[in-house]
Design an enzyme around this catalytic site. Structure first.
Site, mmCIF file in Angstrom:
data_model
loop_
_atom_site.group_PDB
_atom_site.id
_atom_site.type_symbol
_atom_site.label_atom_id
_atom_site.label_comp_id
_atom_site.label_asym_id
_atom_site.label_seq_id
_atom_site.Cartn_x
_atom_site.Cartn_y
_atom_site.Cartn_z
ATOM 1 N N VAL A 179 0.894 -3.732 3.083
ATOM 2 C CA VAL A 179 0.975 -5.380 4.249
ATOM 3 C C VAL A 179 2.525 -5.781 4.377
ATOM 4 O O VAL A 179 2.675 -7.114 4.991
ATOM 5 C CB VAL A 179 -0.052 -5.828 4.093
ATOM 6 C CG1 VAL A 179 -1.591 -4.587 4.880
ATOM 7 C CG2 VAL A 179 -0.718 -6.313 2.067
ATOM 8 N N LYS A 224 0.532 3.497 -3.166
ATOM 9 C CA LYS A 224 -0.163 3.702 -2.988
ATOM 10 C C LYS A 224 -0.697 6.157 -3.035
ATOM 11 O O LYS A 224 -1.148 6.741 -3.674
ATOM 12 C CB LYS A 224 -2.123 4.018 -1.724
ATOM 13 C CG LYS A 224 -2.407 2.278 -2.164
ATOM 14 C CD LYS A 224 -2.777 1.720 -1.152
ATOM 15 C CE LYS A 224 -3.754 0.413 -1.292
ATOM 16 N NZ LYS A 224 -4.235 -0.402 0.100
ATOM 17 N N TYR A 261 -3.605 -2.238 -10.666
ATOM 18 C CA TYR A 261 -3.698 -2.482 -8.731
ATOM 19 C C TYR A 261 -2.649 -3.384 -8.313
ATOM 20 O O TYR A 261 -2.159 -2.762 -7.559
ATOM 21 C CB TYR A 261 -5.182 -2.574 -8.062
ATOM 22 C CG TYR A 261 -4.950 -2.200 -6.595
ATOM 23 C CD1 TYR A 261 -4.862 -1.543 -5.924
ATOM 24 C CD2 TYR A 261 -5.301 -3.533 -5.771
ATOM 25 C CE1 TYR A 261 -4.646 -1.396 -4.587
ATOM 26 C CE2 TYR A 261 -5.369 -3.376 -4.466
ATOM 27 C CZ TYR A 261 -5.078 -2.513 -4.068
ATOM 28 O OH TYR A 261 -4.876 -2.259 -2.696
ATOM 29 N N SER A 288 0.881 -0.555 0.018
ATOM 30 C CA SER A 288 0.225 -0.206 0.161
ATOM 31 C C SER A 288 0.773 1.295 0.163
ATOM 32 O O SER A 288 0.232 2.836 0.076
ATOM 33 C CB SER A 288 -1.237 -0.263 1.274
ATOM 34 O OG SER A 288 -2.090 -0.820 0.718
ATOM 35 N N TYR A 320 -4.439 3.935 7.677
ATOM 36 C CA TYR A 320 -5.922 2.743 8.004
ATOM 37 C C TYR A 320 -6.554 3.356 9.231
ATOM 38 O O TYR A 320 -6.143 4.121 9.361
ATOM 39 C CB TYR A 320 -5.450 1.115 7.741
ATOM 40 C CG TYR A 320 -5.218 1.008 6.720
ATOM 41 C CD1 TYR A 320 -5.567 1.474 5.657
ATOM 42 C CD2 TYR A 320 -3.747 0.270 6.632
ATOM 43 C CE1 TYR A 320 -4.678 0.784 4.355
ATOM 44 C CE2 TYR A 320 -3.684 -0.241 5.939
ATOM 45 C CZ TYR A 320 -3.556 -0.093 4.421
ATOM 46 O OH TYR A 320 -2.390 -0.090 3.511
HETATM 47 N N1 GLU Z 1 -2.433 -5.096 -1.941
HETATM 48 C C1 GLU Z 1 -2.830 -5.328 -0.913
HETATM 49 C C2 GLU Z 1 -4.560 -5.465 -0.598
HETATM 50 O O1 GLU Z 1 -5.157 -5.076 -1.750
HETATM 51 C C3 GLU Z 1 -2.569 -3.787 -0.133
HETATM 52 C C4 GLU Z 1 -3.095 -3.898 1.058
HETATM 53 C C5 GLU Z 1 -2.276 -3.311 2.299
HETATM 54 O O2 GLU Z 1 -0.860 -2.745 1.939
HETATM 55 O O3 GLU Z 1 -2.474 -2.317 3.122
HETATM 56 O O4 GLU Z 1 -4.979 -6.302 0.450
#
Ligand code: GLU
Length: 304
Positions: free
Chosen positions: A258, A64, A188, A61, A240
């Protein structure tokens, strides 16, 4: 700085409780949780690091932040038509809010928001083209052409994609996704599967340290105004439903993934990347957060 990082690495290596690696993505479940790396990139171009700071890991993430930056450059404020700017207070892959809020994700850093950002930047392009652009952008800001995507991680995510597919379909049912869902998700997953080391990641964050300019390369990536706004989103939404806790403990704009990485920005001072694969209950790197807490205590770099 080197002494501080050595102390942090030593303390972190000695920790018994290391969190739990993300097991819903099989490739990530196989990573050794004992690894730890930290890198601090200064605007002058100097890099300090400790632990396995050159070991590649899945940025997940954290990507992002880069896709949002690209999206703002491509379509500007139009991105906010389909993505909000509020903390979610929900888990990264939650669907609950989407129903109450007409399919508009709270922010670009939860999964639904990041999927909507990918859809917005596709603009009729094929997945390969847009993915090449994202990768090229990351290489440009990090000034490192060796950065690549780990195809195995992307396929592993694709094989266990139920939740993200649901989020995408749910948004599409509100007319908020324009392109074919499998194409959007393909981009993605590949974006999340970019592999970087702490040193590369710290360098990639430098443009957010100095008002949009990577001082070490002289490249302006975004305006000062935009850099401030990206930092504010990282502060409010980068962890988050653990974003408030991260702001309280560390006090820096940050984005976790993650894969166990965290990119943190100390405005005017440094870009910092940490990696420890074990996650806390909210999906943020457990020891990575502790390492940043220690760094901020020693340097006084908190923005508060
Ligand atoms: N590729 C992971 C997902 O879509 C990213 C989530 C993350 O890094 O928090 O669940």
């Amino acid at each position: 700085m080197q002494n501080i990082l050595n102390d942090i690495a030593e303390t972190i290596q000695a920790q018994k409780q290391r969190g739990v690696v993300a097991d819903y993505i099989p490739e990530l479940a196989a990573i050794d949780p004992k690894q730890f790396g930290i890198a601090v990139a200064l605007p002058t171009g100097e890099i300090y690091s400790a632990g396995c700071a050159q070991q590649l890991f899945s940025i997940q993430s954290i990507s992002k932040v880069f896709s949002l930056t690209l999206a703002l450059g491509k379509i500007g404020d139009a991105i906010w038509q389909n993505v909000g700017r509020e903390p979610s207070g929900d888990p990264f892959n939650s669907i609950v809010q989407l129903e109450k809020e007409h399919g508009k994700p709270r922010n670009p850093f939860i999964n639904a928001g990041a999927i909507a950002v990918v859809d917005a930047i596709m603009m009729g392009h094929e997945p390969k083209e847009i993915l090449a652009e994202i990768l090229q952008f990351v290489r440009y800001i990090a000034n490192d052409s060796s950065i690549a995507i780990d195809e195995k991680v992307a396929l592993s995510e694709l094989a266990t994609a139920h939740r993200n597919t649901s989020l995408a379909h749910f948004m599409a049912s509100f007319g908020r996704i324009e392109h074919a869902i499998e194409k959007v998700l393909g981009v993605y997953y590949h974006q999340c599967s970019i592999s970087m080391s702490c040193e590369q990641l710290a360098k990639a964050g430098l443009f957010l340290v100095s008002e949009g300019v990577n001082q070490s390369t002289g490249r302006r990536v975004v305006s000062a105004h935009r850099a401030r706004r990206i930092n504010s989103l990282m502060m409010m939404c980068g962890h988050y439903d653990g974003s408030g806790e991260f702001a309280y403990r560390v006090g820096l704009p940050g984005k976790s993934g993650v894969g166990g990485g965290i990119l943190a920005i100390a405005p005017n001072n440094a870009s910092i990347a940490v990696w420890s694969p074990g996650l806390d209950k909210l999906g943020n790197s457990m020891l990575g957060t502790i390492a940043l807490e220690m760094l901020v205590q020693r340097t006084g770099w908190s923005v508060f």
